[in-house]
Design an enzyme around this catalytic site. Structure first.
Site, mmCIF file in Angstrom:
data_model
loop_
_atom_site.group_PDB
_atom_site.id
_atom_site.type_symbol
_atom_site.label_atom_id
_atom_site.label_comp_id
_atom_site.label_asym_id
_atom_site.label_seq_id
_atom_site.Cartn_x
_atom_site.Cartn_y
_atom_site.Cartn_z
ATOM 1 C CD GLU A 296 -2.362 -0.847 2.967
ATOM 2 O OE1 GLU A 296 -2.784 -1.869 3.477
ATOM 3 O OE2 GLU A 296 -2.393 0.272 3.526
ATOM 4 C CB CYS B 4 2.663 7.121 3.577
ATOM 5 S SG CYS B 4 2.955 5.818 4.766
ATOM 6 C CB CYS C 263 6.138 -5.965 9.272
ATOM 7 S SG CYS C 263 7.307 -5.141 10.368
ATOM 8 C CB CYS D 90 4.240 -3.198 16.513
ATOM 9 S SG CYS D 90 5.953 -2.674 16.351
ATOM 10 C CB CYS E 166 -0.096 0.957 9.286
ATOM 11 S SG CYS E 166 1.468 0.864 8.516
HETATM 12 N N1 SAH Z 1 8.161 -0.150 10.847
HETATM 13 C C1 SAH Z 1 8.319 1.264 10.892
HETATM 14 C C2 SAH Z 1 7.487 2.043 9.899
HETATM 15 C C3 SAH Z 1 6.105 1.566 9.561
HETATM 16 S S1 SAH Z 1 4.756 1.921 10.621
HETATM 17 C C4 SAH Z 1 8.101 1.763 12.286
HETATM 18 O O1 SAH Z 1 7.751 0.979 13.160
HETATM 19 O O2 SAH Z 1 8.334 2.937 12.534
HETATM 20 C C5 SAH Z 1 4.566 3.676 10.645
HETATM 21 C C6 SAH Z 1 4.074 4.179 11.990
HETATM 22 O O3 SAH Z 1 2.715 3.818 12.239
HETATM 23 C C7 SAH Z 1 4.878 3.628 13.166
HETATM 24 O O4 SAH Z 1 5.111 4.646 14.093
HETATM 25 C C8 SAH Z 1 3.921 2.590 13.719
HETATM 26 O O5 SAH Z 1 4.224 2.243 15.029
HETATM 27 C C9 SAH Z 1 2.590 3.280 13.529
HETATM 28 N N2 SAH Z 1 1.413 2.422 13.606
HETATM 29 C C10 SAH Z 1 1.266 1.164 13.193
HETATM 30 N N3 SAH Z 1 0.021 0.719 13.447
HETATM 31 C C11 SAH Z 1 -0.635 1.731 14.027
HETATM 32 C C12 SAH Z 1 -1.957 1.899 14.531
HETATM 33 N N4 SAH Z 1 -2.838 0.907 14.514
HETATM 34 N N5 SAH Z 1 -2.269 3.094 15.057
HETATM 35 C C13 SAH Z 1 -1.379 4.109 15.105
HETATM 36 N N6 SAH Z 1 -0.123 4.016 14.649
HETATM 37 C C14 SAH Z 1 0.252 2.832 14.128
#
Ligand code: SAH
Length: 345
Positions: free
Chosen positions: A95, A108, A115, A119, A335
C-alpha cells in the site's frame, strides 16, 4: 531455465552505464534510459522513443521494469488523500498513501511485504513477513502514484508496510536513487524514515548523514510498557535506543521525531507523560502523538480528545508535541489493513 532479468529501476547511474557499455552501446544511451525511468517515469521500454526499436528489444530481453499495478484506489471525499493498493509481479500486494499538505504532496510508501516486528497494534505484521521490496519497487510506488494522480510529489515518508531498517541496503539504495540529481532529484530533507528501533542500523544510518528526518516509533515511556506492545524492545531496550538517537543527533545535527501512538489504558496517563518528558529531557526533538488506529484484530483504542490531553501534559513539561492531523478519515484503514482485507477475501 529463463535467465533472471535485471531490475533496471534499482540500478545506480554508474551501474546502468556499465551494463549499457557491456552491451556495446554508447555511454549517452545510459543517460537517456535513466532519464526515461527516473524523470519521465515511463513504465515500459516501448515508451523510450528516442531509442531505436532494436535497442528497445535488447533492453526488454535483459532488463525488467518492475512495474506496480493499481489493484484498488480509495479516494477521500473530505481531503485529497488517496490510498493505492498495488499488485507486485509475484502476486503480492503493498500500500501507499498520497496526502496533500499546504507545502505539497507527500507519499507514504511501503518497504517490505508484511513485517517481522510484531508490534501488537499494527495490522502490517499480523500475517507475518513475506519479502523485502527492491529499491525499484519502493521508487515505483512514488512514480506510479505521480502518474496515476497527475500530482507532483515533493515529500516521502517511509511509514507504510514493513520496517525500513530491516531492509536496510535496499532502503539506502532507494534514498540515493530518489535524490540522484540526474533522476527524480528529491531533496532528502523532504524524506522521513521511520523505525521501530533497530539500534545497529541507526548507528549505520548516522554515518551516511543523508539529511533525512529520522522518526522513532517509541510509543511507550518505559521498558515494561514498551515490551508489552513492541517485541523489538526485548532485543534493544529503551536505553540502547535513546543512546543510538543521541549519537544520531550528535553526528547529523538533525532533530529526531518520536512517534507516540496513544492507547487507552496503556500509555496515556499524566504519569506516562512525566516519564516520557524525563526520557526526552536532553533531546532536541519533536513528539508526534497519534491516537491509535483501531484494527479489527485488536482491542486497542484511543481518541483525539485523549491525544490533545496528552499533548497538553507534554507541553506543560516543556516537550514539543503535536497531535498528528487525521487525513483521509473517511477512507481510514490502519497501516497494512487495506492489503490485509484484500488478501483475506
Ligand atoms: N516499521 C516502521 C514504519 C512503519 S509503521 C516503524 O515501526 O516505525 C509507521 C508508523 O505507524 C509507526 O510509528 C507505527 O508504530 C505506527 N502504527 C502502526 N500501526 C498503528 C496503529 N494501529 N495506530 C497508530 N499508529 C500505528
Amino acid at each position: 531455465m529463463e535467465q533472471q532479468k535485471t531490475d533496471i529501476l534499482s540500478l545506480y547511474p554508474e551501474e546502468l552505464e556499465a551494463e549499457i557499455l557491456a552491451m556495446g552501446e554508447k555511454k549517452f544511451r545510459a543517460k537517456q534510459i535513466f532519464e526515461w525511468l527516473h524523470v519521465k517515469n515511463v513504465d515500459s521500454f516501448d515508451k523510450m522513443t528516442n531509442l531505436s526499436a532494436q535497442l528497445r528489444a535488447r533492453l526488454e530481453e535483459k532488463f525488467c521494469i518492475k512495474s506496480l499495478f493499481v489493484c484498488k484506489t480509495l479516494e477521500s471525499c473530505t481531503d485529497n488523500t488517496v490510498k493505492y493498493l498495488y499488485g507486485l509481479d509475484d502476486g503480492n500486494h503493498i500500500e501507499s498513501v498520497l496526502m496533500e499538505y499546504s507545502y505539497g504532496n507527500t507519499i507514504c510508501v511501503s518497504t517490505q511485504v508484511g513485517c517481522k516486528m510484531g508490534c501488537r497494534f499494527c495490522a502490517s505484521t499480523i500475517a507475518g513477513y513475506k519479502r523485502d521490496l527492491t529499491a525499484g519497487e519502493i521508487l515505483g510506488q512514488i512514480y506510479t502514484a505521480q502518474r496515476e494522480s497527475g500530482r507532483k510529489i515533493s515529500g516521502v515518508v517511509l511509514m507504510g508496510i514493513g520496517e525500513p531498517m530491516d531492509n536496510y541496503d535496499n532502503v539506502v539504495r532507494f534514498l540515493k536513487l530518489l535524490s540522484c540529481p540526474q533522476g527524480f532529484g528529491m531533496s532528502l530533507r523532504h524524506v522521513s524514515v521511520s523505525t521501530c528501533g533497530i539500534v545497529p542500523r541507526i548507528y549505520e544510518l548516522a554515518e551516511l548523514n543523508l539529511g533525512i528526518t529520522l522518526s522513532i516509533s517509541l510509543h511507550a515511556p518505559d521498558n515494561a510498557e514498551r515490551s508489552a506492545i513492541m517485541p523489538v524492545n526485548d532485543r534493544w531496550d529503551i536505553n540502547e535506543l535513546m543512546a543510538a538517537c543521541r549519537h544520531y543527533f550528535a553526528k547529523t545535527g538533525r532533530r529526531i521525531s518520536f512517534e507516540y501512538a496513544l492507547i487507552d489504558g496503556h500509555n496515556d496517563t499524566r504519569e506516562d507523560a512525566k516519564k516520557l518528558a524525563a526520557l526526552l529531557s536532553d533531546f532536541v526533538c519533536h513528539v508526534n502523538i497519534i491516537p491509535v488506529n483501531k484494527i479489527k484484530e485488536r482491542s486497542f483504542t484511543s481518541d483525539r480528545k485523549a491525544a490533545h490531553r496528552f499533548q497538553q501534559y507534554l507541553n506543560e513539561l516543556g516537550i514539543n508535541a503535536t497531535v498528528r492531523r487525521t487525513l483521509g478519515a473517511d477512507i481510514e484503514a490502519a497501516c497494512g489493513q487495506l492489503r490485509r482485507e484484500y488478501e483475506m477475501n
